[in-house]
Write a protein that holds these residues in place. Structure first.
Motif, PDB file in Angstrom:
ATOM      1  N   GLY A  46       0.783  -1.220   0.000  1.00 28.97           N
ATOM      2  CA  GLY A  46       0.000   0.000   0.000  1.00 28.97           C
ATOM      3  C   GLY A  46       0.818   1.274   0.000  1.00 28.97           C
ATOM      4  N   VAL A  47       1.825   1.345  -0.851  1.00 24.53           N
ATOM      5  CA  VAL A  47       2.604   2.571  -0.961  1.00 24.53           C
ATOM      6  C   VAL A  47       1.682   3.650  -1.519  1.00 24.53           C
ATOM      7  CG1 VAL A  47       4.589   3.665  -2.048  1.00 24.53           C
ATOM      8  CG2 VAL A  47       4.737   1.286  -1.322  1.00 24.53           C
ATOM      9  N   LYS A  48       1.495   4.708  -0.750  1.00 19.58           N
ATOM     10  CA  LYS A  48       0.508   5.710  -1.126  1.00 19.58           C
ATOM     11  C   LYS A  48       1.099   6.852  -1.951  1.00 19.58           C
ATOM     12  CE  LYS A  48      -2.540   4.776   2.732  1.00 19.58           C
ATOM     13  NZ  LYS A  48      -2.015   3.511   3.070  1.00 19.58           N
ATOM     14  N   ASP A  49       2.328   7.185  -1.706  1.00 20.26           N
ATOM     15  CA  ASP A  49       2.940   8.304  -2.417  1.00 20.26           C
ATOM     16  C   ASP A  49       3.875   7.785  -3.493  1.00 20.26           C
ATOM     17  OD1 ASP A  49       1.671  10.196  -0.804  1.00 20.26           O
ATOM     18  OD2 ASP A  49       3.256  10.070   0.707  1.00 20.26           O
ATOM     19  N   ILE A  50       3.690   8.260  -4.703  1.00 18.23           N
ATOM     20  CA  ILE A  50       4.493   7.794  -5.822  1.00 18.23           C
ATOM     21  C   ILE A  50       5.961   8.195  -5.653  1.00 18.23           C
ATOM     22  CG2 ILE A  50       4.117   9.780  -7.329  1.00 18.23           C
ATOM     23  CD1 ILE A  50       4.041   6.130  -8.460  1.00 18.23           C
ATOM     24  N   HIS A  51       6.244   9.301  -4.981  1.00 17.40           N
ATOM     25  CA  HIS A  51       7.639   9.721  -4.820  1.00 17.40           C
ATOM     26  C   HIS A  51       8.418   8.776  -3.914  1.00 17.40           C
ATOM     27  CE1 HIS A  51       7.335  11.293  -0.715  1.00 17.40           C
ATOM     28  NE2 HIS A  51       6.142  11.747  -1.067  1.00 17.40           N
ATOM     29  N   LEU A  52       7.734   7.965  -3.100  1.00 17.09           N
ATOM     30  CA  LEU A  52       8.423   7.001  -2.249  1.00 17.09           C
ATOM     31  C   LEU A  52       8.992   5.828  -3.038  1.00 17.09           C
ATOM     32  CD1 LEU A  52       6.032   6.839   0.829  1.00 17.09           C
ATOM     33  CD2 LEU A  52       8.232   8.003   0.638  1.00 17.09           C
ATOM     34  N   LEU A  53       8.568   5.665  -4.264  1.00 17.15           N
ATOM     35  CA  LEU A  53       9.070   4.560  -5.071  1.00 17.15           C
ATOM     36  C   LEU A  53      10.545   4.738  -5.423  1.00 17.15           C
ATOM     37  CD1 LEU A  53       6.134   3.994  -7.557  1.00 17.15           C
ATOM     38  CD2 LEU A  53       6.718   2.668  -5.538  1.00 17.15           C
ATOM     39  N   LEU A  54      10.974   5.949  -5.676  1.00 13.82           N
ATOM     40  CA  LEU A  54      12.334   6.175  -6.153  1.00 13.82           C
ATOM     41  C   LEU A  54      13.196   7.042  -5.239  1.00 13.82           C
ATOM     42  CD1 LEU A  54      11.462   6.807  -9.891  1.00 13.82           C
ATOM     43  CD2 LEU A  54      12.348   4.710  -8.887  1.00 13.82           C
ATOM     44  N   SER A  55      12.605   7.713  -4.285  1.00 15.21           N
ATOM     45  CA  SER A  55      13.383   8.659  -3.488  1.00 15.21           C
ATOM     46  C   SER A  55      14.207   7.959  -2.423  1.00 15.21           C
ATOM     47  CB  SER A  55      12.449   9.673  -2.828  1.00 15.21           C
ATOM     48  OG  SER A  55      11.642   9.033  -1.870  1.00 15.21           O
ATOM     49  N   PRO A  56      15.462   8.363  -2.282  1.00 13.74           N
ATOM     50  CA  PRO A  56      16.279   7.802  -1.202  1.00 13.74           C
ATOM     51  C   PRO A  56      15.816   8.339   0.145  1.00 13.74           C
ATOM     52  CG  PRO A  56      17.505   9.439  -2.418  1.00 13.74           C
ATOM     53  CD  PRO A  56      16.188   9.287  -3.117  1.00 13.74           C
ATOM     54  N   THR A  57      16.060   7.572   1.178  1.00 10.43           N
ATOM     55  CA  THR A  57      15.660   7.993   2.522  1.00 10.43           C
ATOM     56  C   THR A  57      16.899   8.151   3.392  1.00 10.43           C
ATOM     57  OG1 THR A  57      15.397   5.709   3.226  1.00 10.43           O
ATOM     58  CG2 THR A  57      13.451   6.801   2.351  1.00 10.43           C
ATOM     59  N   GLN A  58      16.725   8.778   4.549  1.00  6.26           N
ATOM     60  CA  GLN A  58      17.850   9.031   5.445  1.00  6.26           C
ATOM     61  C   GLN A  58      18.210   7.803   6.273  1.00  6.26           C
ATOM     62  OE1 GLN A  58      19.574  11.795   5.337  1.00  6.26           O
ATOM     63  NE2 GLN A  58      18.236  12.583   3.746  1.00  6.26           N
ATOM     64  N   SER A  59      17.250   6.990   6.605  1.00  6.95           N
ATOM     65  CA  SER A  59      17.486   5.849   7.466  1.00  6.95           C
ATOM     66  C   SER A  59      18.032   4.657   6.687  1.00  6.95           C
ATOM     67  CB  SER A  59      16.184   5.439   8.155  1.00  6.95           C
ATOM     68  OG  SER A  59      16.370   4.235   8.858  1.00  6.95           O
ATOM     69  N   PHE A  60      18.954   3.939   7.288  1.00  5.31           N
ATOM     70  CA  PHE A  60      19.525   2.741   6.660  1.00  5.31           C
ATOM     71  C   PHE A  60      18.469   1.664   6.484  1.00  5.31           C
ATOM     72  CE2 PHE A  60      22.672  -0.251   5.468  1.00  5.31           C
ATOM     73  CZ  PHE A  60      22.344  -1.441   6.094  1.00  5.31           C
ATOM     74  N   PHE A  61      17.542   1.559   7.403  1.00  5.38           N
ATOM     75  CA  PHE A  61      16.553   0.491   7.388  1.00  5.38           C
ATOM     76  C   PHE A  61      15.356   0.792   6.497  1.00  5.38           C
ATOM     77  CE2 PHE A  61      18.847  -0.078  11.353  1.00  5.38           C
ATOM     78  CZ  PHE A  61      19.289  -1.368  11.180  1.00  5.38           C
ATOM     79  N   LYS A  62      15.186   2.018   6.078  1.00  6.99           N
ATOM     80  CA  LYS A  62      14.087   2.373   5.187  1.00  6.99           C
ATOM     81  C   LYS A  62      14.615   2.447   3.763  1.00  6.99           C
ATOM     82  CE  LYS A  62      11.354   4.912   8.511  1.00  6.99           C
ATOM     83  NZ  LYS A  62      10.722   6.184   8.835  1.00  6.99           N
ATOM     84  N   VAL A  63      14.469   1.362   3.063  1.00  3.58           N
ATOM     85  CA  VAL A  63      14.987   1.265   1.701  1.00  3.58           C
ATOM     86  C   VAL A  63      13.896   1.706   0.736  1.00  3.58           C
ATOM     87  CG1 VAL A  63      15.952  -0.328   0.002  1.00  3.58           C
ATOM     88  CG2 VAL A  63      16.416  -0.667   2.431  1.00  3.58           C
ATOM     89  N   PRO A  64      14.239   2.484  -0.287  1.00  5.44           N
ATOM     90  CA  PRO A  64      13.228   2.858  -1.274  1.00  5.44           C
ATOM     91  C   PRO A  64      12.602   1.622  -1.917  1.00  5.44           C
ATOM     92  CG  PRO A  64      15.215   4.143  -1.587  1.00  5.44           C
ATOM     93  CD  PRO A  64      15.526   3.102  -0.558  1.00  5.44           C
ATOM     94  N   PHE A  65      11.387   1.762  -2.303  1.00  6.40           N
ATOM     95  CA  PHE A  65      10.597   0.642  -2.810  1.00  6.40           C
ATOM     96  C   PHE A  65      11.285  -0.095  -3.952  1.00  6.40           C
ATOM     97  CE2 PHE A  65       7.401  -0.957  -5.780  1.00  6.40           C
ATOM     98  CZ  PHE A  65       6.713  -1.821  -4.953  1.00  6.40           C
ATOM     99  N   ILE A  66      11.767   0.624  -4.952  1.00  9.77           N
ATOM    100  CA  ILE A  66      12.338  -0.022  -6.131  1.00  9.77           C
ATOM    101  C   ILE A  66      13.633  -0.741  -5.787  1.00  9.77           C
ATOM    102  CG2 ILE A  66      13.646   1.928  -7.054  1.00  9.77           C
ATOM    103  CD1 ILE A  66      11.452  -0.399  -9.130  1.00  9.77           C
ATOM    104  N   HIS A  67      14.424  -0.187  -4.874  1.00  2.00           N
ATOM    105  CA  HIS A  67      15.647  -0.867  -4.449  1.00  2.00           C
ATOM    106  C   HIS A  67      15.320  -2.169  -3.741  1.00  2.00           C
ATOM    107  CE1 HIS A  67      17.800   3.275  -4.411  1.00  2.00           C
ATOM    108  NE2 HIS A  67      17.741   2.763  -5.615  1.00  2.00           N
ATOM    109  N   PHE A  68      14.307  -2.150  -2.918  1.00  2.40           N
ATOM    110  CA  PHE A  68      13.894  -3.364  -2.227  1.00  2.40           C
ATOM    111  C   PHE A  68      13.444  -4.424  -3.220  1.00  2.40           C
ATOM    112  CE2 PHE A  68      10.595  -6.042  -0.405  1.00  2.40           C
ATOM    113  CZ  PHE A  68      11.286  -6.582   0.667  1.00  2.40           C
ATOM    114  N   CYS A  69      12.663  -4.033  -4.208  1.00  2.00           N
ATOM    115  CA  CYS A  69      12.190  -4.988  -5.217  1.00  2.00           C
ATOM    116  C   CYS A  69      13.357  -5.611  -5.976  1.00  2.00           C
ATOM    117  CB  CYS A  69      11.231  -4.314  -6.188  1.00  2.00           C
ATOM    118  SG  CYS A  69       9.612  -3.983  -5.490  1.00  2.00           S
TER     119      CYS A  69
END
Length: 96
Positions: A46-69
Motif C-alpha cells: 500500500g505505498v501511497k505516495d508515488i515519490h516514495l518509489l524512487l526517493s532515497p531515505t535518510q534511514s539505513f533500514f528504510k529502503v526505497p521501494f524499487i531498491h527493495f524490489c
C-alpha cells in the motif's frame, strides 16, 4: 509470494536462459516477472505516495521501494540458480 518467485525462476526462467536459442525468452520472462513482482509488492504494501518509489531515505533500514524490489528479485534468482545447478548436476550424474 517469495516461494512462487523462487519456483518461477527455477523451473521457467533459468532453464530458458540455459539454452542458447531461448535466452531472449528467458529475459522476457524476467522482465515480466519483475514488473509483476513490483506491482504485487506495491499493492500488498500500500505505498501511497508515488515519490516514495524512487526517493532515497535518510534511514539505513528504510529502503526505497524499487531498491527493495530489485534486491529481493535477485536474491531469489540466486537461490533458484543454486537449486537449478544442484538438480542439474544430480540429473547429469545419474545419466553417467
Amino acid at each position: 509470494m517469495a516461494v512462487g518467485l523462487f519456483y518461477y525462476f527455477a523451473f521457467l526462467v533459468i532453464p530458458a536462459l540455459s539454452k542458447k536459442k531461448k535466452i531472449a525468452l528467458g529475459i522476457l520472462y524476467m522482465i515480466i516477472c519483475f514488473t509483476l513482482f513490483c506491482f504485487f509488492r506495491y499493492i500488498s504494501k500500500g505505498v501511497k505516495d508515488i515519490h516514495l518509489l524512487l526517493s532515497p531515505t535518510q534511514s539505513f533500514f528504510k529502503v526505497p521501494f524499487i531498491h527493495f524490489c530489485i534486491f529481493v528479485f535477485f536474491e531469489y534468482f540466486i537461490y533458484a540458480l543454486g537449486y537449478w545447478f544442484a538438480i542439474d548436476s544430480i540429473k547429469k550424474s545419474k545419466k553417467h
